[in-house]
Each structure stands twice: as C-alpha cells, then as structure tokens.
Design an enzyme around this catalytic site. Structure first.
Site, mmCIF file in Angstrom:
data_model
loop_
_atom_site.group_PDB
_atom_site.id
_atom_site.type_symbol
_atom_site.label_atom_id
_atom_site.label_comp_id
_atom_site.label_asym_id
_atom_site.label_seq_id
_atom_site.Cartn_x
_atom_site.Cartn_y
_atom_site.Cartn_z
ATOM 1 N N ARG A 91 0.478 14.141 13.724
ATOM 2 C CA ARG A 91 0.972 13.925 12.360
ATOM 3 C C ARG A 91 0.908 15.182 11.487
ATOM 4 O O ARG A 91 0.139 15.261 10.531
ATOM 5 C CB ARG A 91 0.222 12.771 11.693
ATOM 6 C CG ARG A 91 0.421 11.482 12.417
ATOM 7 C CD ARG A 91 -0.246 10.331 11.746
ATOM 8 N NE ARG A 91 0.538 9.791 10.641
ATOM 9 C CZ ARG A 91 0.184 8.696 9.969
ATOM 10 N NH1 ARG A 91 -0.912 8.060 10.278
ATOM 11 N NH2 ARG A 91 0.942 8.240 9.003
ATOM 12 N N CYS A 128 -5.299 12.621 13.639
ATOM 13 C CA CYS A 128 -5.736 11.266 13.310
ATOM 14 C C CYS A 128 -5.538 10.396 14.531
ATOM 15 O O CYS A 128 -4.982 10.842 15.528
ATOM 16 C CB CYS A 128 -4.993 10.719 12.107
ATOM 17 S SG CYS A 128 -3.386 10.071 12.499
ATOM 18 N N LYS A 187 0.841 -1.202 0.000
ATOM 19 C CA LYS A 187 0.000 0.000 0.000
ATOM 20 C C LYS A 187 0.880 1.258 0.000
ATOM 21 O O LYS A 187 0.679 2.178 -0.801
ATOM 22 C CB LYS A 187 -0.903 0.001 1.250
ATOM 23 C CG LYS A 187 -1.602 1.320 1.498
ATOM 24 C CD LYS A 187 -2.502 1.260 2.716
ATOM 25 C CE LYS A 187 -1.819 1.557 4.017
ATOM 26 N NZ LYS A 187 -1.495 2.978 4.255
ATOM 27 N N ASN A 188 1.856 1.297 0.902
ATOM 28 C CA ASN A 188 2.637 2.519 1.059
ATOM 29 C C ASN A 188 3.628 2.755 -0.080
ATOM 30 O O ASN A 188 4.218 3.831 -0.175
ATOM 31 C CB ASN A 188 3.375 2.526 2.405
ATOM 32 C CG ASN A 188 2.415 2.757 3.563
ATOM 33 O OD1 ASN A 188 1.239 3.050 3.350
ATOM 34 N ND2 ASN A 188 2.912 2.626 4.783
ATOM 35 N N ARG A 232 -8.584 -0.938 4.787
ATOM 36 C CA ARG A 232 -7.762 0.127 4.200
ATOM 37 C C ARG A 232 -6.399 -0.416 3.788
ATOM 38 O O ARG A 232 -5.793 0.099 2.851
ATOM 39 C CB ARG A 232 -7.542 1.249 5.222
ATOM 40 C CG ARG A 232 -8.769 2.093 5.490
ATOM 41 C CD ARG A 232 -8.405 3.267 6.366
ATOM 42 N NE ARG A 232 -7.157 3.854 5.907
ATOM 43 C CZ ARG A 232 -6.268 4.462 6.696
ATOM 44 N NH1 ARG A 232 -6.497 4.595 7.977
ATOM 45 N NH2 ARG A 232 -5.156 4.960 6.197
ATOM 46 N N ASP A 249 4.765 0.448 12.128
ATOM 47 C CA ASP A 249 3.553 -0.197 11.608
ATOM 48 C C ASP A 249 3.437 -1.666 12.031
ATOM 49 O O ASP A 249 2.450 -2.320 11.702
ATOM 50 C CB ASP A 249 3.511 -0.095 10.069
ATOM 51 C CG ASP A 249 3.128 1.315 9.609
ATOM 52 O OD1 ASP A 249 2.768 2.141 10.469
ATOM 53 O OD2 ASP A 249 3.202 1.579 8.397
HETATM 54 C C1 UD1 Z 1 4.372 6.896 6.618
HETATM 55 C C2 UD1 Z 1 3.517 5.668 6.374
HETATM 56 C C3 UD1 Z 1 2.972 5.139 7.692
HETATM 57 C C4 UD1 Z 1 4.117 4.893 8.668
HETATM 58 C C5 UD1 Z 1 4.999 6.128 8.789
HETATM 59 C C6 UD1 Z 1 6.250 5.881 9.622
HETATM 60 C C7 UD1 Z 1 2.638 6.071 4.154
HETATM 61 C C8 UD1 Z 1 1.450 6.386 3.311
HETATM 62 N N1 UD1 Z 1 2.436 6.048 5.486
HETATM 63 O O1 UD1 Z 1 3.521 7.895 7.207
HETATM 64 O O2 UD1 Z 1 2.292 3.912 7.427
HETATM 65 O O3 UD1 Z 1 3.582 4.591 9.949
HETATM 66 O O4 UD1 Z 1 5.435 6.573 7.496
HETATM 67 O O5 UD1 Z 1 6.984 4.831 9.109
HETATM 68 O O6 UD1 Z 1 3.710 5.814 3.650
HETATM 69 N N2 UD1 Z 1 6.500 14.573 11.023
HETATM 70 C C9 UD1 Z 1 6.482 15.904 11.355
HETATM 71 N N3 UD1 Z 1 6.241 16.820 10.363
HETATM 72 C C10 UD1 Z 1 5.997 16.440 9.080
HETATM 73 C C11 UD1 Z 1 6.001 15.074 8.746
HETATM 74 C C12 UD1 Z 1 6.253 14.147 9.737
HETATM 75 O O7 UD1 Z 1 6.711 16.270 12.517
HETATM 76 O O8 UD1 Z 1 5.788 17.306 8.226
HETATM 77 C C13 UD1 Z 1 6.770 13.561 12.062
HETATM 78 C C14 UD1 Z 1 5.581 12.648 12.363
HETATM 79 O O9 UD1 Z 1 4.686 13.218 13.292
HETATM 80 C C15 UD1 Z 1 6.274 11.415 12.880
HETATM 81 C C16 UD1 Z 1 7.563 11.365 12.060
HETATM 82 O O10 UD1 Z 1 7.759 12.685 11.556
HETATM 83 O O11 UD1 Z 1 6.622 11.598 14.236
HETATM 84 C C17 UD1 Z 1 7.571 10.391 10.905
HETATM 85 O O12 UD1 Z 1 6.354 10.525 10.169
HETATM 86 P P1 UD1 Z 1 6.284 10.266 8.607
HETATM 87 O O13 UD1 Z 1 7.416 9.404 8.187
HETATM 88 O O14 UD1 Z 1 6.105 11.564 7.911
HETATM 89 O O15 UD1 Z 1 4.927 9.445 8.483
HETATM 90 P P2 UD1 Z 1 4.004 9.424 7.224
HETATM 91 O O16 UD1 Z 1 4.823 9.704 6.019
HETATM 92 O O17 UD1 Z 1 2.775 10.230 7.472
#
Ligand code: UD1
Length: 421
Positions: free
Chosen positions: A124, A119, A22-23, A399, A307
């Site tokens: 996030r 969420c 999915k990701n 999902r 995950d």
């Molecule tokens: C992706 C995955 C999700 C997985 C996560 C971590 C997808 C669609 N989803 O989510 O399944 O659990 O990686 O492996 O690929 N952060 C910030 N600011 C930002 C972005 C992130 O502070 O702008 C923080 C987040 O709160 C979190 C960390 O960075 O603590 C990592 O998050 P991130 O890798 O961005 O997660 P996603 O990409 O949303």
C-alpha cells in the site's frame, strides 16, 4: 484484549440500521483543515479510526467536540492550526492519516506526515499522492521516515493515476481546491466516498466537475467556507450484514442505506440464490435454503469492493460447487483464509485467486482477527459454524464496525464480548 464468543447456527431475524461510512467520514474530517470556522458533521460513526483521526486533528490545533444532544454530531473548528505534523504514532495506527497531507499543504503551504509503512493487506504505497503533489508545485523530501512537503503556492496540474486510488484522489482533490488554476485528475477513483467529499467541497465553495466519473476537474478558488454535512451510510457495513443471512440462515432487513451504492453486491448475492428485495434506502435479504457458488473479482467502484472480499468468501465456503475469488486491488489480502480453514473451509490460494470448494458445514474453533475486513468474515463464519467460535484481535473490528455485536445480538445472533484486561 477483548474477544468475541459466537455460538453459531441460529437463524437471523429482524432489522439492522447502518451507521455513517468510516471511509466517507475520514476524508471529510480531513477537509475541515482547509479553512477556519465551525463545521457541523452529522452521522459520524463511533469507531476507533474516527477517534484516532480526531486525536490527529486535535494535535494539529483543531477544536473538536461532540454535540451533547446527539453523540453522532461533531463540531470542528480549525481556525487556529498550531502544528503541521502527522506523527508516526498515529499514522501507524491508521494509514488514512495520510489524508491530512493535501489539506495541510493547501492551507499552510507545508506539512510533515509520517510514511505509513507496510500493513497487513500489502505494501500500500502512497507514491500517487506524492507524485501528484509534486506536479502541483510541492517540494518533497523524505527524512527520518517522514514526508516533508513545502510549497510557495500550489498550481493546478494534470495528474494521471496508474490505478484509481481512493485516498489518492481525495488528497489531490483537497489540494486542488485551493491551487492556482485548474487541476485535472485522470483515471480518478469513482467511489461514493470520493463523490460525497467532492460534493462537500463544492458546498464549501470549491469548483469541481466530473465527480463520479474517472476525470475530475478542479478549478482552484481563493477561499472556502465551513459547512454542515451529513456522512453517507456505510456501504461496506451494509454489505457485510447483507451476507449474514447467507451464512446463518434467516431473513434481515438492512435500513438506512443508499441502495444504489450496493449494485454490484446485490447482483452477486442474487446469483448465489439469496432472495433480495430493495427500495431506495432499505434492503431485505432472505436465505431460501441453498447457496450457489459464484465467481467474484474485486474491482474499483462500481465493481465488487475489495472490502467485502473476505466476507463473501464465507458464503462461498458454504455454497454448493466451486468458486474462484480474484483479488485485483491488494496483493496480500487473503489473511483470513488460514483462519477460515481452521473452521473447516476448503480454500486454496493460487496467486491472486482463492479457489473455494463449498463444504456442508463449518465447525466452531478459536480464531484470530488479522485486519478489519478479515475480522468481519470471521464473525460471519462464526454465525454459520456449528458450536462455539472465539475471535481474538477484536480491536481490528472496532476500527470499522459500530457496535457490531449489539447489532447482531438484536437480530437473534448468539454473540457476546468478553472483556480482557
Ligand atoms: C481505500 C479504502 C480502503 C479500500 C481501498 C480500495 C479509505 C480510508 N480506505 O484505501 O478501505 O480497501 O480504498 O477500495 O478510504 N496504490 C499505489 N500507490 C498509491 C496509492 C495506491 O500503488 O499511491 C495502489 C494500492 O496499492 C492498491 C490500489 O492502488 O493496489 C488502490 O488503493 P487505494 O484506492 O489507494 O486504497 P486506499 O485509498 O489506501
């Protein structure tokens, strides 16, 4: 809403084939917005999140159709984009909709994307995505819950991530490929899903160096071309099923995986006493009768994935001894704990740590799924528990897990779906 009914205590036996990730599929779907012409994507998993993303692409003007001979092959043509907006109704259903921001701004010079909001697993934010785009010359305004982005032309920039962000790295990589000059992403994410997206972009004509390392360099090009691409296997789906014999007993062979993507998980599960044999694309897991407690800390790749945190907690609930699971990625990702306690697990939360004292057995009960991976942990717990476990909120599972109950039922699990209207 549907619910799953599981009669626990039946050891598993057989083979499970893993679907496309999915990701990996979501950012690759987003990347088809970068240019016109027909993309062919293979091994697309049948999931609610994929349907939502296709709905979003269609709203934007892409033509999307499944190849009728093979339900997992998609053709996408985004030659005539008619819109540049990702509306709240879709972003609210799936945060990953934010992935259209980078490609839309790169292709059209403008994008309007709803802010995802909170969420179930924490705040996030998307500040890294936005800061990066600003450094590349994008003017951003927040209006009525939307990010409105405009640029007269993206320019390459050096962008540092405070924390490696998976979708943040993907979004900025997709913006960088059509920017003027070179972009450098420092402390970038190293996940296999980021790497496969980068490889696809390179195949499309992008110039990218450093994929799989924490510094990614992107030299912008003027044009990209559509390609055929195959989605990599889902390492999180594989990791979830690898834990199933630990919960229910028995032996499983997990096929169609990239074993190299699962090193942290294999190493951790071996420490619990599970017997694991591997080759490049398949993994055999056997429960030898005892499970030992181990400590687990979630980390960005190649560390243990967040995950799979909820799922390994089920094994630790049944292991001998005390285990500490530390969640370092998301601040509020212990929603499954209250439900696991209803089944008899002994778990205490202290800040970002869950302290788990193994119990001899879990007992079936009605439970509620709260998010995608939490739901998977409840299924594993249900397979282990004595008696019947009923899981409501199953749409979370749909999902991200293709045909989960069919895959498990085929390996001797007693699991059925009850349709509710
Ligand atoms: C992706 C995955 C999700 C997985 C996560 C971590 C997808 C669609 N989803 O989510 O399944 O659990 O990686 O492996 O690929 N952060 C910030 N600011 C930002 C972005 C992130 O502070 O702008 C923080 C987040 O709160 C979190 C960390 O960075 O603590 C990592 O998050 P991130 O890798 O961005 O997660 P996603 O990409 O949303």
């Amino acid at each position: 809403m549907d619910q799953l009914v599981i009669e626990g205590g039946h050891p598993l036996k057989g083979t499970i084939r893993i679907s496309g990730a999915k990701n990996a599929a979501l950012p690759i779907l987003a990347a088809t917005l970068l240019t016109g012409g027909t993309f062919r994507l293979r091994n697309i998993p049948k999931l609610l999140d994929i349907d939502t993303f296709i709905e979003l692409l269609t709203d934007l003007g892409s033509r999307v159709r499944y190849n009728s001979d093979n339900g997992s092959d998609l053709c996408i043509d985004s030659s005539d984009l008619s819109d540049h907006e990702a509306p709240y109704k879709l972003v609210r259903r799936m945060r990953a909709s934010i992935l259209v921001l980078g490609p839309l701004i790169a292709r059209l010079g403008r994008a309007r994307v709803s802010l995802p909001g909170g969420c179930a697993i924490g705040a996030r934010p998307i500040d890294f995505h936005l800061k990066g785009l600003e450094l590349m010359g994008v003017n951003l305004q927040l209006k009525e819950g939307y990010v409105e982005a405009r640029t007269r032309g993206l320019t390459g920039a050096r962008i540092y991530f405070d924390i490696p962000s998976v979708t943040g790295t993907e979004n900025l990589m997709m913006a960088g490929v059509l920017a003027r000059g070179t972009s450098v992403l420092v402390n970038a994410a190293r996940e296999p899903e980021v790497v496969t997206l980068g490889q696809m972009l390179s195949h499309m004509g992008a110039k990218i160096r450093g994929l799989g390392s924490s510094t990614i360099e992107i030299e912008g090009v003027k044009e990209l071309r559509p390609v055929d691409w195959e989605i990599i296997p889902d390492r999180i789906e594989a990791g979830t099923y690898m834990m199933a014999p630990g919960a229910a007993g028995g032996r499983l062979i997990i096929k169609d995986v990239i074993t190299g993507h699962l090193e942290a998980v294999i190493s951790k599960l071996r420490s619990t006493g599970l017997q694991i044999d591997t080759d490049k694309t398949s993994i055999s897991i056997k429960n030898r009768g005892t499970l030992r407690s181990v400590d687990v800390k979630t980390l960005p790749y190649p560390g243990f994935p967040t995950d799979l945190q909820a799922q390994i907690m089920v094994l630790m609930s049944l292991a001998s001894g005390l285990s500490v699971i530390t969640e370092t990625i998301f601040e509020n990702r212990f929603m499954h704990v209250a439900e696991l306690r209803r089944l008899g697990a002994d778990i205490r939360i202290e800040g970002r740590n869950a302290i788990i004292k193994g119990v001899r057995r879990l007992n079936g009960a009605p439970v509620m799924a709260t998010d995608l991976r939490a739901s998977a942990s409840l299924v594993l717990a249900g397979l282990a528990a004595r008696g019947t476990t009923t899981i409501s909120g199953v749409h979370h599972l749909d999902r991200g897990y293709e045909c989960m109950e069919q895959k498990l039922a085929a390996v001797n699990a007693k699991i059925t779906r009850e349709k509710r209207v």
